[in-house]
Scaffold this motif. Structure first.
Motif, short mmCIF file in Angstrom:
data_model
loop_
_atom_site.label_atom_id
_atom_site.label_comp_id
_atom_site.label_asym_id
_atom_site.label_seq_id
_atom_site.Cartn_x
_atom_site.Cartn_y
_atom_site.Cartn_z
N ILE A 238 1.23 -0.93 0.26
CA ILE A 238 0.01 -0.26 0.10
C ILE A 238 0.89 0.94 0.31
N ARG A 239 1.97 1.05 -0.62
CA ARG A 239 3.58 2.80 -0.22
C ARG A 239 2.66 3.33 -1.53
N PRO A 240 2.36 4.02 -1.60
CA PRO A 240 2.31 4.95 -2.80
C PRO A 240 3.68 4.24 -3.52
N ASP A 241 5.03 4.41 -3.52
CA ASP A 241 6.08 4.40 -4.20
C ASP A 241 6.00 3.02 -4.66
N LYS A 242 6.10 1.61 -4.10
CA LYS A 242 5.24 0.55 -4.67
C LYS A 242 4.03 0.45 -5.49
N TRP A 243 3.55 1.17 -5.16
CA TRP A 243 2.22 1.02 -5.68
C TRP A 243 1.61 0.37 -7.01
N TRP A 244 2.87 0.76 -7.90
CA TRP A 244 3.43 0.21 -9.42
C TRP A 244 2.95 -1.70 -9.36
N ILE A 245 3.87 -2.06 -8.09
CA ILE A 245 4.01 -3.93 -9.00
C ILE A 245 2.42 -4.23 -8.07
N GLY A 255 4.02 -0.42 -16.08
CA GLY A 255 4.38 0.27 -17.25
C GLY A 255 5.91 0.21 -18.20
N ARG A 256 5.56 0.98 -19.08
CA ARG A 256 6.98 0.71 -19.60
C ARG A 256 8.76 1.55 -18.79
N ASP A 257 8.05 2.52 -18.29
CA ASP A 257 9.11 3.51 -18.06
C ASP A 257 9.34 2.89 -16.35
N LYS A 258 8.52 2.08 -16.35
CA LYS A 258 8.65 1.21 -14.66
C LYS A 258 10.10 0.20 -14.65
N TYR A 259 9.41 -0.48 -16.34
CA TYR A 259 10.25 -1.53 -16.67
C TYR A 259 12.27 -0.83 -16.20
N GLU A 260 11.89 0.19 -17.08
CA GLU A 260 13.51 0.68 -17.83
C GLU A 260 13.84 1.25 -16.16
N GLU A 261 13.07 2.01 -15.27
CA GLU A 261 13.88 2.13 -14.13
C GLU A 261 14.19 1.44 -12.85
N ASN A 262 13.40 0.03 -13.10
CA ASN A 262 13.78 -0.42 -11.66
C ASN A 262 13.70 -1.93 -12.39
N PHE A 263 14.41 -2.11 -13.22
CA PHE A 263 15.26 -3.26 -14.23
C PHE A 263 16.07 -3.83 -14.99
N ASP A 264 16.47 -4.94 -14.88
CA ASP A 264 17.55 -4.94 -15.87
C ASP A 264 17.49 -5.54 -17.23
N PRO A 265 17.12 -4.69 -18.28
CA PRO A 265 16.41 -6.04 -19.21
C PRO A 265 17.55 -7.18 -19.31
N ALA A 266 18.56 -7.41 -19.25
CA ALA A 266 19.43 -8.37 -19.10
C ALA A 266 19.33 -8.98 -18.13
N ARG A 267 17.91 -9.08 -17.38
CA ARG A 267 18.40 -10.11 -15.97
C ARG A 267 16.09 -10.72 -16.43
N TRP A 268 15.69 -9.49 -16.87
CA TRP A 268 14.45 -9.60 -16.91
C TRP A 268 14.04 -9.49 -18.26
N VAL A 269 14.31 -10.66 -19.13
CA VAL A 269 14.01 -10.39 -20.32
C VAL A 269 12.40 -10.57 -21.00
N ILE A 270 12.19 -9.03 -21.98
CA ILE A 270 11.47 -8.86 -22.32
C ILE A 270 10.89 -10.18 -23.89
N PRO A 271 9.73 -10.64 -23.42
CA PRO A 271 10.13 -11.44 -25.00
C PRO A 271 10.01 -9.94 -26.25
N GLY A 272 10.50 -10.18 -27.06
CA GLY A 272 9.96 -9.40 -28.45
C GLY A 272 10.80 -8.53 -28.33
#
Lengths: 350, 809, 333, 211
Positions: A238-245, A255-272
Motif C-alpha cells: 500500500i505504499r504509494p511508491d510501490k503501488w505500481w507493483i 508500465g514501460r517506464d517502471k520497467y526501464e527504471e527498475n529492471f535490468d533488461p538483461a535479467r528480465w528479458v521481455i520477449p520481443g
C-alpha cells in the motif's frame, strides 16, 4: 516474555503445548516497528535514488505495458492471499479478544491454502521458470548494494533487478517456508479436531504428546512468522511508491517506464524486446516464450477488457507476449486456455 | 433372674459419644509438637522412580524432612508403604512432613521426581493377550510362589464366540503334569461333561463385574509418636489387637512396644482389616524426625490407597434339568487382583458351589495382576460378585423351563449335609430353605410376582430375588473379664469398633452367663494399653460367632470362680451356687450368697487363679500379658474358646426386591425390599437390621450406580471422587423395607449366633440384578453397574453402552 | 493426576459491600481475581490447586445481590440468592414452577442452602478430564482427551461440540431459558442485559469459558418476564443418583396451551451440549399443534437429528428424544 | 537401598530453632492448636486494601463468642476442628460430597468444608457439640438417635444429626420420604439409612412433643 506454553500432561510430565501468545504480540510489534521504521526512513532519511551505471534502460521494442503477472498467477495470488488472511484472522483475532467460531473457518481456509500452494508448486515446477525465484550471485550483489545504499552510502551503485528483486525473493522464500511448515503441521493438527478427515483422535499416529507439542509450537512459530511477514507485505503493497507493483498483481502489467527504471533488461528479458545481454536464466528452462493469452485489463483501469485467448497463445510461439492495452475485448473471457502457457515468470508472492 | 441380654435391643455404650461429637477418631487426636505429613503419589499407572530432588522443598521453612521408599521396610512380593516402583496411579512414593498441611502441600509441589514410565495393563483379560504388557516387571500372575507371565494364544481368543470370554483348557501330559498352563486355579467335582449331557437347558453367558472402591466415610488417617522406644499409634482400623500385631511385625518391634489406640473406626468394609499399609508412614516418619506425625488421608488418596473389591471378567455355562436342578456349572473367571493380590474369583467359585450345589462343577480361575489400585476383601468378597451375576441367570432358566423362580432356587439350595467346593467342605448348619420359605410369605411373592412385567405409564415392574451365603464365624479366641470390687463386670474386647457393635454385643454372652444386667457391665476396648485379649480380626463376619463363644468361655470361667469362692466362704460345693442379678448365691437358698463386688474382693485376697496371678496356658501370649497386667484388680476370668465344632460357618440372606424401570429413561426405582436371614440366634435385633439393610444397600449401589473408571490410554482413574464413584445415597435405596430372621440357633456354638455382615451385599445386589432382568423381560445384561445408560441402550435396542468384556467403565 | 493437592493456596480476600466495589476489585486483579459466591465450584478448584487466584472477592456482604423481588413485568432474582430460597419462594412456586422444580433438584439440601442461582449458572463443566487438570483445550492445551475413541465419555456432549465435548452442568439454566429470562451483567462500563440462552459461551467461540462473562464482570440479576407466568411447565432431570449427581440430561419447557393447542412454547435441554440449548426446531414442530404422542416423538426426533454420539454416550440420543416426548406428554396428551 | 538418586537427603537436621521459626512463619503462634495453615505472608500488611479482611475475628460458635485467628483461605471445618478443637465435625471428603462436616449456619445446614470462615463471620454457627444442654440433656434429635440405636460407624453421624436438627426446625411433621429428602445431602457408607430415617422420624416426634 514467555516463548512457549507448557503444561503437565496427564502423567505430570511437562510438555510443550504451543507457543506463547506473547510471540504473536512480538510479531505484531516487530512488523509494525519495521514498517514504521521504514516509513520514517523512506520519508525523511532515504538517500536519493541510486545511480545505476546503465542509466535508464532503453530497450528496443518494449511495449507500453509489460506483463508481469499472468492471470493464473494473479488468481493464485489473490486466492492464496485471501486464504492466508482468513487463516491469520481466524488464528489471531480470537487471541486478541475478537471472538467468533473460528476453528472450522481456519481449517477450511487452511485446505484452500494447501490447494493453492500445491497448485503453485506444480505450476512453478513444470510450467514456469522455477529458477526465477532462485537467489543468485547477482541478486546478492544487488542486495548488498541496496543495503549499503540504504545505509546512506550515497555513492553506492545499486544494480537493477531481475524480474524479482532480492527483497521480493527473500520474502517469497520466507513466506514459502513458513507457509509450507504451517500447512504440514496444520494437516497433522486436523487429526485432533473433527474435520472431513474424520472425528478427532489425539492418539492417531501414535505420536507422543511431547512430539505433538512440537507440532503445535512449529505451527505457532510459522503462523507468527507469517503474521509478521504479511504485515510488512501489506505495508509495502500500500505504499504509494510501490503501488505500481501492487497494481501489477491486480492488472498484470507494469508500465514501460517502471520497467526501464527498475529492471535490468538483461535479467528480465521481455520477449520481443531486444535483449542487450545474454539472459541469465539457466539453460534449458523457460526460454522466454510467449504465452500470455489472457492478458487482462487496461493499466489505466476503467475498462476491464479481457485478453483474447486466441491470438498470442501457443507454446513455443514467439509472438509478442504483450499487446498494448487495452486489448480488444471481443473475445470471451478465458483465463484458462494456457495449457501450453510457458513463461519465464515465477508466479509470485509479490 | 435377669432377662437374657442376647436378643435385646440395647443401645451400644459408645453411642452417646458418637452423637455428641465426643467420639474421637484417629484424625481427632493431636500431640504436643505434632507435625503433618503429606504424600507424593505416582501420577502414572506403572513407573520407576529415577531421581528425587527435594532440595527446594527441604529448604522451605517449616519443612521437617522427607521419608522415601529406601527408608521403609522392604517386601519382595507384597506392598510397601512407599515405593520406588509404583504399580498404580496414586501409589505413594514419598512423604514429607511440615509444620502444617499447607506448607506440606506447597513443599510437595517443589519436589521434582523423575519417573520412567513402564508398560501397564488395566484389564486382567488384556494381560492374557499375546504380547500384552504385564502389570509387574516379574510377570502378571503367580503360580505357587513363582512369578509367571501367563498368556493365552490368538487361537484361544479366536476360539471364543464373538463377545464371549475364551475358556482355554490347560494342556496336561499323560501324568497330569502341566504342559501349557491357562489358569492359575482349577478344580472339578464330578464330571462336567456328563453334567452337561444330562442337562435339558444350557445357559452360556459372559459376565463382567466392576471393581468398586470401599470408600469408608473415614479415610485411613494415622497419627503416631514414640516415647522411650515405644510406638503410640492412633489409627483407623477394623481390628485392634490384630492390627497392633501386624504393625509390630512390620516394624520388627516387640508387640508390647506398640500401643495402638483405635476406639472408633469410621467404616472399613474389609479395607482396614489390619489397618493399612500406609499407617507405617507416620510411625516411621515420627521415629525419623522425632516428633509426632499426623498423616491425614484425603478422599482422593483413600480412593487410591483405600482398597477396592476386585472386578472380574468371567464366563459361566450352566446346565439345568427340566425340573430346574443344576446338573453342571462350568465357571471360568479372570480376576482383577490389582498389583498385589489375585482377585476374588476362587471365593466366587466356592460360593457358587455352595449356593447352587451343582451335581457337577468345574472351576478355572486366573488370578491376574493389574496396574489399578490394590484390591482387598470387601463385604462378601467373591460371593457378592457371583451371586449378583448368577441370580438373574437362575431366573432366565426358570423362565425357559417354566418353573417358579423361588422353587428353582429352593431345589438347588443346600441342605444340612451339604458338601461343597473342591474339598467337599461342610457346614455347622444351614437353614436357607427356611429363609426362602419365610421370605416367600413376608415378601408376598405370589402377589408381587403377578405384577412382574406390568407397565404402569412408562414404568415396568420387575421382581427380583437373591440368595446369598457367606462366611460367618471362626473359633479359638480368648475372652477376658474382670469383676471389680465395686461390682462392675469389666469385659475386655480386642476387636475393632467400626460400627458393627461387636465389642458390646458379643460381651453380652459373658454377661448372660453371669446373669447380670447390662448396666453392670463396662466394656473395655479400643486401646491396647488397657490390656485386651487376643481376638479375631474384625473381618469375614467372624466376631459374632467367635466372640460370643470367647466371652461365653470367659463368663463360664468367671462363674466357676464365683461358685468356688462362694462355696469356699459359704460352704457346700461350687455346683450348689448360681449367679444372677449381680450376686452369686446358693440355689437352694438364694438369700445365702454374696455380691459380685464382694466376691471380687475375695478373689483379690485369694490371689492365684482368682485374681489373675495364674492363668491357663492355652491362652494367647497377648491375653496372658493382659491378664498379668490386670492381676490383682478383681476377679480375673480369662478363657479360650475350646468349644470346638466341625464344619464351616455360613450365614444366609435372601433378598427380595420390587423395582420399577422407566423404559424411556433407564432409571430404576427400588420400590420395596424384603430380606430374610439365617444367621442363627439374633444377638441384637436392631443392629442386625442395620447390618442387613446396610449391606444390602451397598450391594444395590454396586448393582446400579457405583463406578470404577479409568482412561485406557493413560491408566489414570476418574471415579476417585464420591460424586463420580457414586455410592448410594438415602434417596437411592428403598424406603419400604422389612427384614426377618429364621432364628434357628446354630447347633455347634453355645450361644447359637453366627455373623451376618457379609452375605447381605450379595443379596441386595442380586435382588436388583434379578429384578432389573425381570423388568427387561428376562434379558440378563450380566454386568455391573446397571446404570441408566446401559439400560436405556438395551431398552431402545441400540448398540450396548459397553462391549461385552469392557471393564473399568 | 495423582498429585494429591487438597490444601488451598493462600490468597488475598476481599468482602466488598457493593457490586461496584466488587467490580473495581475484579478489574484490578483481572485474570488473577476470583468471584466467590456460594463457593460450591470455587472450593473444588482451589483445593485441587488447579486454579490459584491471587485475590478472592467474596460477595457475601453485597446486599444488593441478594433476594427475590416482584417487579412490574415479572420477577427479579439477585445473583447471590441461594437455590433453597429460589426453590421455596412462594411467587416462583405459584407462577414459575419450572424454575423451582429445577432448583429443588440440584445437588443436595446443603449445596442448595449455600449455592447461589448465579453460581449454578456460571459453574464450570464437570468433564473429568478437564477437572482432573489434564491439559485439554478448555484448560488452554491442544487436545480433547474426552472425545478420543478410547475415552470415557458417558457424561459428555452429543450436540454443539467444537473440539471440546464437555457438557454444561447447570440444572437451572434450561428452566430459565424456557422462561425467557434475561441476565443483567454489570461491568466497568455499566450494565448489559442478555437473553438467558445467549449467556452461555459456545466452545467454538471461546473454548476456555463457560459463559460470556469477562474478567471484571458480575452477573447481578436474573430477570424473569411475566410472559410465561402460570404457563404449563415441564421439568425433568435424569441423573444416576438422586442426590449430588449432575444431570445426565435435563429438559425444561414452558407451554401456552389454548383450546388444546400449543399456542406458543419454549423448550430447552441441558446435559446434551457444552451449553444449555434451546430447542427451536422442536418448538417449531410443536407450535400450533395439539399435543400428542406422535407430535412429541417428532419433536424429539427433530432435536437429535444432528446429534453425534461419542463412544459411550449414544444413550443420550434416545434419552433426549424421550425427555422431549415427556415434556409434550406433560402438557397433557 | 535402591539406586534412586535422592537429592536433599540426608536432610539437614531440623533444629528446635528451625521448628519455632517454621511455626512463626506459619503464623500460628496466636493459637495453641492452630498450626494447620500458612498465611499469605507477602500480602499481609503490605496490602491494607479497603474491603480486605482482618485475620483476627470473632466467631459465634455454639452460642459462645470465640476469638480466633483465621487465614483467608481457611474453611469453617478447619477452623472448627483445628483452631477451636471442635472435632465432632468430621471431614469425610472435604469436597461437599459426603455431608460429614455439616453444621448449622444461621440455622441452615451447610457443608463446613465448603465455606470460608470469613464468610460466616457474622453468623451463628452450631456444631454437634452445641446441641447438648449444659446440664447434659440431649437435644431431641440426639435423644431420638439414642433411642433408635443410632448409626453404625457413626463417622457420618454428626453431619446427619445436624441435618436432622435443620429438618425438624423446617418441617416438624415430615413423612418418611420428606425426611429422606431432608437428609439427602448426607452420605452413610454403612448405608444404615433405614435406621437413620427411623431416628429422624423419632426426632421429629420428640421435637413436636417438646414444642
Amino acid at each position: 516474555m514467555e516463548l512457549w506454553r507448557r503444561a503437565a500432561n496427564p502423567w505430570g510430565q511437562e510438555v510443550l503445548i504451543g507457543i506463547s501468545w506473547d510471540l504473536m504480540w512480538a510479531a505484531v510489534f516487530a512488523g509494525l516497528a519495521f514498517t514504521l521504521a521504514h516509513a520514517v526512513w523512506a520519508k525523511w532519511l532515504a538517500p536519493a535514488a541510486s545511480t545505476d551505471a546503465s542509466g535508464g534502460s532503453s530497450v528496443a521494442g518494449l511495449p507500453a505495458q509489460i506483463l508481469r503477472h499472468a492471470l493464473s498467477e494473479r488468481v493464485f495470488h489473490w486466492v492464496m492471499s485471501a486464504a492466508m488472511l482468513v487463516l491469520l484472522v481466524t488464528a489471531f483475532a480470537p487471541v486478541m479478544g475478537i471472538q467468533f467460531p473460528w476453528v472450522t473457518i481456519h481449517w477450511i481456509a487452511g485446505l484452500v491454502l494447501t490447494a493453492t500452494i500445491a497448485y503453485h508448486i506444480v505450476h512453478a515446477t513444470f510450467w514456469q521458470d522455477f529458477w526465477a525465484m532462485w537467489v543468485n550471485g547477482a541478486d546478492i550483489k544487488a542486495g548488498v548494494a541496496e543495503l549499503s545504499h540504504m545505509l546512506g552510502r550515497n555513492g553506492t551503485e545499486v544494480p537493477k533487478a531481475a524480474k524479482y528483486p532480492i527483497d521480493h525473493k527473500m520474502f517469497h522464500h520466507g513466506a514459502a517456508v513458513s507457509g509450507l511448515v504451517a500447512i504440514v503441521t496444520g494437516i497433522f493438527m486436523m487429526l485432533r479436531i473433527d474435520t472431513w478427515l474424520g472425528a478427532a483422535n489425539p492418539y492417531l499416529l501414535n505420536i507422543s504428546d511431547s512430539s505433538w507439542g512440537v507440532v503445535y509450537v512449529v505451527h505457532g512459530i510459522s503462523g507468527v512468522a507469517l503474521f509478521g511477514l504479511i504485515i510488512t507485505h501489506i505495508y509495502f503493497a500500500i505504499r504509494p511508491d510501490k503501488w505500481w507493483i501492487t497494481k501489477s498483481m491486480i492488472y498484470g502489467f507494469i508500465g514501460r517506464d517502471k520497467y526501464e527504471e527498475n529492471f535490468d533488461p538483461a535479467r528480465w528479458v521481455i520477449p520481443g524486446a531486444e535483449p542487450q545481454q545474454e539472459e541469465l536464466v539457466p539453460a534449458g528452462v523457460g526460454s522466454p516464450v510467449g504465452g500470455v493469452d489472457d492478458a487482462a485489463a487496461s493499466a489505466g483501469g476503467g475498462d476491464p477488457a479481457a485478453g483474447g485467448g486466441d491470438g498470442p497463445a501457443g507454446g513455443g510461439d514467439a509472438t509478442p507476449v504483450v499487446e498494448d492495452a487495452p486489448a480488444g475485448g471481443d473475445d470471451e473471457e478465458s483465463g484458462e486456455s494456457s495449457s501450453g502457457e510457458r513463461t519465464s515468470e515465477a508466479g509470485g508472492l509479490d | 433372674m435377669a432377662e437374657k441380654l442376647i436378643g435385646q435391643d440395647i443401645a451400644p455404650d459408645d453411642l452417646h459419644a458418637k452423637i455428641t461429637g465426643r467420639a474421637k477418631y484417629a484424625e481427632d487426636f493431636k500431640a504436643d509438637g505434632m507435625v503433618f505429613a503429606k504424600l507424593l503419589a505416582s501420577p502414572m499407572p506403572h513407573c520407576r522412580v529415577l531421581r528425587i530432588d527435594a532440595s527446594a522443598a527441604l529448604a522451605m521453612d517449616g519443612v521437617f524432612g522427607i521419608l522415601t521408599a529406601d527408608e521403609v521396610p522392604q517386601s519382595e512380593f507384597g506392598e510397601q508403604c512407599l515405593t520406588n516402583e509404583p504399580l498404580y496411579e496414586g501409589e505413594a512414593v514419598l512423604a514429607l512432613a511440615a509444620v502444617d498441611e499447607t506448607t506440606a502441600a506447597d513443599a510437595i509441589e517443589l519436589i521434582k521426581v523423575d519417573f520412567e514410565p513402564l508398560p501397564f495393563v488395566l484389564s486382567p483379560l488384556d494381560s492374557l493377550r499375546p504380547g500384552s504388557p504385564n502389570a509387574r516387571l516379574q510377570g502378571n500372575t503367580t503360580v505357587g510362589r513363582d512369578w509367571v507371565s501367563l498368556k493365552w494364544t490368538e487361537e484361544d481368543f479366536a476360539n471364543a464366540p464373538e463377545g464371549s470370554m475364551p475358556m482355554p483348557d490347560t494342556v496336561l501330559d499323560a501324568d497330569g503334569e502341566v504342559i501349557v498352563r491357562k489358569a492359575t486355579t482349577e478344580w472339578m467335582v464330578g464330571d462336567i461333561e456328563a453334567g452337561f449331557a444330562a442337562a435339558d437347558l444350557i445357559l452360556d453367558e459372559t459376565i463382567v463385574h466392576q471393581s468398586v472402591t470401599h470408600h469408608p466415610m473415614e479415610p485411613r488417617t494415622t497419627m503416631a509418636y514414640w516415647q522411650n522406644g515405644r510406638l503410640f499409634i492412633h489409627t483407623s482400623t477394623q481390628s485392634l489387637v490384630r492390627t497392633r500385631a501386624a504393625v509390630a511385625s512390620q516394624l520388627d518391634l516387640d508387640i508390647e512396644d506398640v500401643v495402638m489406640i483405635g476406639e472408633y473406626c469410621g467404616g472399613g468394609f474389609g479395607s482396614k482389616i489390619a489397618g493399612s499399609t500406609i499407617q507405617l508412614v507416620p510411625a516411621l516418619f515420627s521415629r525419623k524426625i522425632n516428633r509426632p506425625v499426623m498423616l491425614r488421608i484425603t478422599r482422593a488418596e483413600e480412593t487410591y490407597l483405600g482398597r477396592a473389591r476386585p472386578g472380574m471378567q468371567a464366563r459361566v455355562r450352566i446346565g439345568f434339568r427340566a425340573d430346574g436342578r443344576i446338573t453342571a456349572l462350568d465357571f471360568y473367571a479372570v480376576g482383577d487382583g490389582g498389583p498385589y493380590a489375585g482377585g476374588d474369583q476362587n471365593a466366587s467359585a466356592s460360593t457358587a458351589s455352595l449356593t447352587y450345589t451343582p451335581l457337577n462343577m468345574r472351576y478355572r480361575g486366573v488370578a491376574m495382576r493389574t496396574n489399578t489400585p490394590p484390591k482387598a476383601a470387601q463385604r462378601g468378597p467373591g460371593g457378592a460378585q457371583i451371586i449378583g451375576m448368577l441370580e438373574p441367570l437362575m431366573d432366565k432358566a426358570a423362565r425357559e423351563l417354566g418353573i417358579d423362580r423361588l422353587a428353582l432356587r429352593r431345589l438347588n439350595a443346600p441342605e444340612a449335609n451339604v458338601e461343597y467346593g473342591p474339598r467337599g467342605s461342610t457346614l455347622t448348619s444351614v437353614f436357607v430353605r427356611e429363609a426362602i420359605d419365610q421370605g416367600r410369605e413376608l415378601f408376598g411373592w405370589e402377589e408381587r410376582i403377578s405384577r412382574s412385567g406390568q407397565l404402569n405409564g412408562t414404568k415396568r415392574t420387575g421382581i427380583g430375588v437373591g440368595v446369598s451365603p457367606y462366611t460367618a464365624g471362626s473359633r479359638g479366641f480368648d475372652g477376658l473379664l474382670v469383676i471389680r470390687p465395686d461390682g462392675i463386670v469389666q469385659i475386655h474386647q480386642g476387636l475393632g469398633n467400626l460400627g458393627t457393635n461387636s465389642n458390646f454385643d458379643t460381651a453380652r454372652a459373658a454377661a448372660d452367663v453371669l446373669g447380670i444386667e447390662w448396666d453392670q457391665v463396662e466394656v473395655v476396648f479400643g486401646d491396647t494399653s488397657r490390656h485386651l485379649p487376643w481376638s479375631a480380626v474384625q473381618a469375614g463376619s467372624q466376631t459374632t460367632h467367635a466372640h460370643t463363644r470367647a466371652n461365653h468361655a470367659a463368663g463360664l470361667d468367671a462363674k466357676q470362680k464365683l461358685q468356688e469362692i462362694a462355696a469356699r466362704d459359704l460352704g457346700g460345693r461350687p455346683e450348689d451356687y448360681d449367679t444372677s442379678d449381680g450376686r452369686v448365691y446358693r440355689r437352694s437358698n438364694p438369700s445365702q450368697g454374696m455380691t459380685l463386688g464382694r466376691a471380687a474382693t475375695r478373689a483379690i485376697q485369694l490371689g492365684g487363679r482368682y485374681s489373675g496371678e495364674e492363668f491357663d496356658d492355652n491362652l494367647n501370649d497377648m491375653t496372658k500379658a493382659s491378664v498379668t497386667a490386670l492381676a490383682g484388680q478383681g476377679l480375673v476370668a480369662a478363657a479360650r474358646d475350646t468349644f470346638g465344632g466341625s464344619g464351616g460357618l455360613q450365614s444366609w440372606v435372601v433378598g427380595f426386591a420390587e423395582v420399577e424401570l422407566d423404559i424411556e429413561t433407564g432409571k430404576v426405582d427400588v420400590i420395596h425390599y424384603t430380606a430374610v436371614t439365617d444367621c442363627g440366634v439374633v444377638v441384637h435385633p436392631r443392629g442386625l437390621g442395620g447390618q442387613i439393610f446396610g449391606g444390602s444397600f451397598q450391594g444395590m449401589g454396586m448393582a446400579m450406580s457405583q463406578k470404577w473408571v479409568f482412561d485406557p490410554v493413560w491408566g489414570v482413574s476418574f471415579a476417585k471422587r464420591l460424586y463420580t464413584a457414586r455410592p448410594p445415597g438415602i434417596l437411592d435405596v428403598p424406603i419400604d423395607v422389612q427384614w426377618a430372621a429364621v432364628g434357628i440357633p446354630d447347633p455347634q456354638t453355645p450361644v447359637g449366633a453366627k455373623g451376618i455382615g457379609e452375605p447381605c451385599v450379595g443379596a441386595g445386589s442380586a435382588a436388583l440384578t434379578s429384578a432389573i432382568a425381570d423388568a427387561l423381560e428376562g434379558k440378563c445384561l450380566c454386568r455391573t453397574p446397571l446404570s441408566p445408560d446401559v439400560l436405556l441402550s438395551e431398552l431402545e435396542g441400540r448398540e450396548p453402552a459397553y462391549g461385552p468384556l469392557d471393564l473399568h467403565v | 493426576m495423582a498429585v494429591i493437592r487438597d490444601m488451598i493456596p493462600a490468597f488475598e480476600l476481599f468482602q466488598p459491600t457493593s457490586a461496584d466495589d466488587a467490580i473495581e476489585l475484579l478489574i484490578r486483579y483481572g485474570e488473577d481475581g476470583w468471584v466467590l459466591g456460594g463457593g460450591m465450584d470455587s472450593f473444588d478448584w482451589w483445593k485441587e490447586r488447579i486454579k490459584r487466584p491471587t485475590a478472592v472477592v467474596d460477595l457475601v456482604n453485597v446486599d444488593e445481590l441478594h433476594g427475590i423481588r416482584t417487579t412490574a413485568d415479572g420477577i427479579e432474582i439477585g445473583a447471590m440468592t441461594t437455590l433453597t430460597e429460589v426453590a421455596t419462594h412462594p411467587e416462583l412456586l405459584a407462577n414459575y414452577s419450572v424454575l423451582t422444580d429445577a432448583a429443588s433438584q440440584i445437588a443436595t439440601p446443603q449445596i442448595r442452602n449455600r449455592g447461589t442461582i448465579a453460581g449454578n449458572l456460571i459453574q464450570d463443566t464437570r468433564c473429568w478430564y478437564y477437572r482432573g487438570g489434564w491439559p485439554c483445550y478448555r484448560a488452554g492445551g491442544n487436545t480433547c482427551y474426552a472425545s478420543a475413541p478410547t475415552a470415557m465419555n458417558r457424561e459428555h456432549a452429543i450436540l454443539g461440540t467444537s473440539r471440546c465435548v464437555a457438557v454444561s452442568p447447570s440444572d437451572s439454566a434450561p428452566a430459565l431459558i424456557a422462561l425467557d429470562a434475561q441476565f443483567v451483567i454489570k461491568g466497568s462500563r455499566g450494565e448489559r442485559v442478555v437473553d438467558a440462552e445467549d449467556f452461555f459461551m459456545r466452545p467454538s467461540v471461546d473454548i476456555e469459558r463457560m459463559t460470556i462473562l469477562k474478567p471484571g464482570e458480575l452477573l447481578t440479576t436474573i430477570r424473569i418476564p411475566s410472559t410465561w407466568a402460570g404457563a404449563t411447565f415441564y421439568y425433568e432431570k435424569i441423573e444416576d443418583r438422586k442426590a449430588w449427581d449432575f444431570a445426565l440430561m435435563t429438559v425444561a419447557s414452558a407451554m401456552r396451551i389454548n383450546g388444546g393447542v400449543i399456542e406458543d412454547l419454549r423448550m430447552a435441554v441441558n446435559g446434551a451440549a457444552p451449553f444449555p440449548i434451546r430447542l427451536e426446531d422442536s418448538e417449531r414442530v410443536l407450535r400450533g399443534q395439539t399435543p400428542s404422542e406422535e407430535i412429541g416423538l417428532r419433536a424429539g426426533e427433530v432435536a437429535i437429528r444432528d446429534a453425534q454420539p461419542l463412544r459411550h454416550n449414544d444413550f443420550k440420543l434416545p434419552l433426549m428424544r424421550n425427555l422431549i416426548r415427556r415434556a409434550v406428554r406433560g402438557a397433557g396428551v | 537401598m535402591s539406586d534412586v538418586e535422592i537429592i536433599g537427603t540426608p536432610e539437614r537436621t531440623v533444629s528446635r530453632r528451625k521448628f519455632i521459626m517454621g511455626v512463626i512463619a506459619a503464623g500460628a503462634t496466636t493459637s495453641s492448636v492452630g498450626y494447620l495453615f500458612k498465611g499469605p505472608q507477602p500480602l499481609l500488611g503490605a496490602l491494607a486494601v479497603q474491603g480486605s479482611v482482618e485475620r483476627l475475628i470473632t466467631l459465634n460458635v455454639n452460642g459462645q463468642q470465640r476469638r480466633v485467628d483465621v487465614l483467608n483461605q481457611e474453611t469453617l471445618a478447619f477452623t472448627l476442628r483445628y483452631k477451636l478443637g471442635l472435632t465432632g465435625t468430621k471431614l469425610g471428603c472435604d469436597r461437599a460430597e459426603c455431608g460429614a462436616c455439616t453444621v448449622l449456619i444461621d440455622g441452615v445446614n451447610s457443608y463446613s468444608c465448603s465455606v470460608l470462615t470469613h464468610t460466616v463471620r457474622g453468623s451463628e454457627i452450631v456444631t454437634i457439640e452445641g446441641l447438648e444442654a449444659p446440664d447434659g440433656t440431649l437435644h431431641p434429635v440426639q435423644q431420638a438417635v439414642l433411642d433408635e440405636g443410632g448409626f453404625q460407624c457413626a463417622f457420618c453421624a454428626p453431619g446427619f444429626i445436624m441435618s436432622m436438627v435443620a429438618m425438624v426446625e423446617a418441617n416438624p411433621n415430615p413423612t418418611r420420604e420428606e425426611a429422606a429428602q431432608a437428609l439427602s445431602g448426607n452420605l452413610c457408607r454403612c448405608a444404615d439409612y433405614d435406621k437413620i430415617l427411623t431416628s429422624a422420624m423419632r426426632a421429629a416426634e420428640l421435637s413436636r412433643q417438646q414444642a
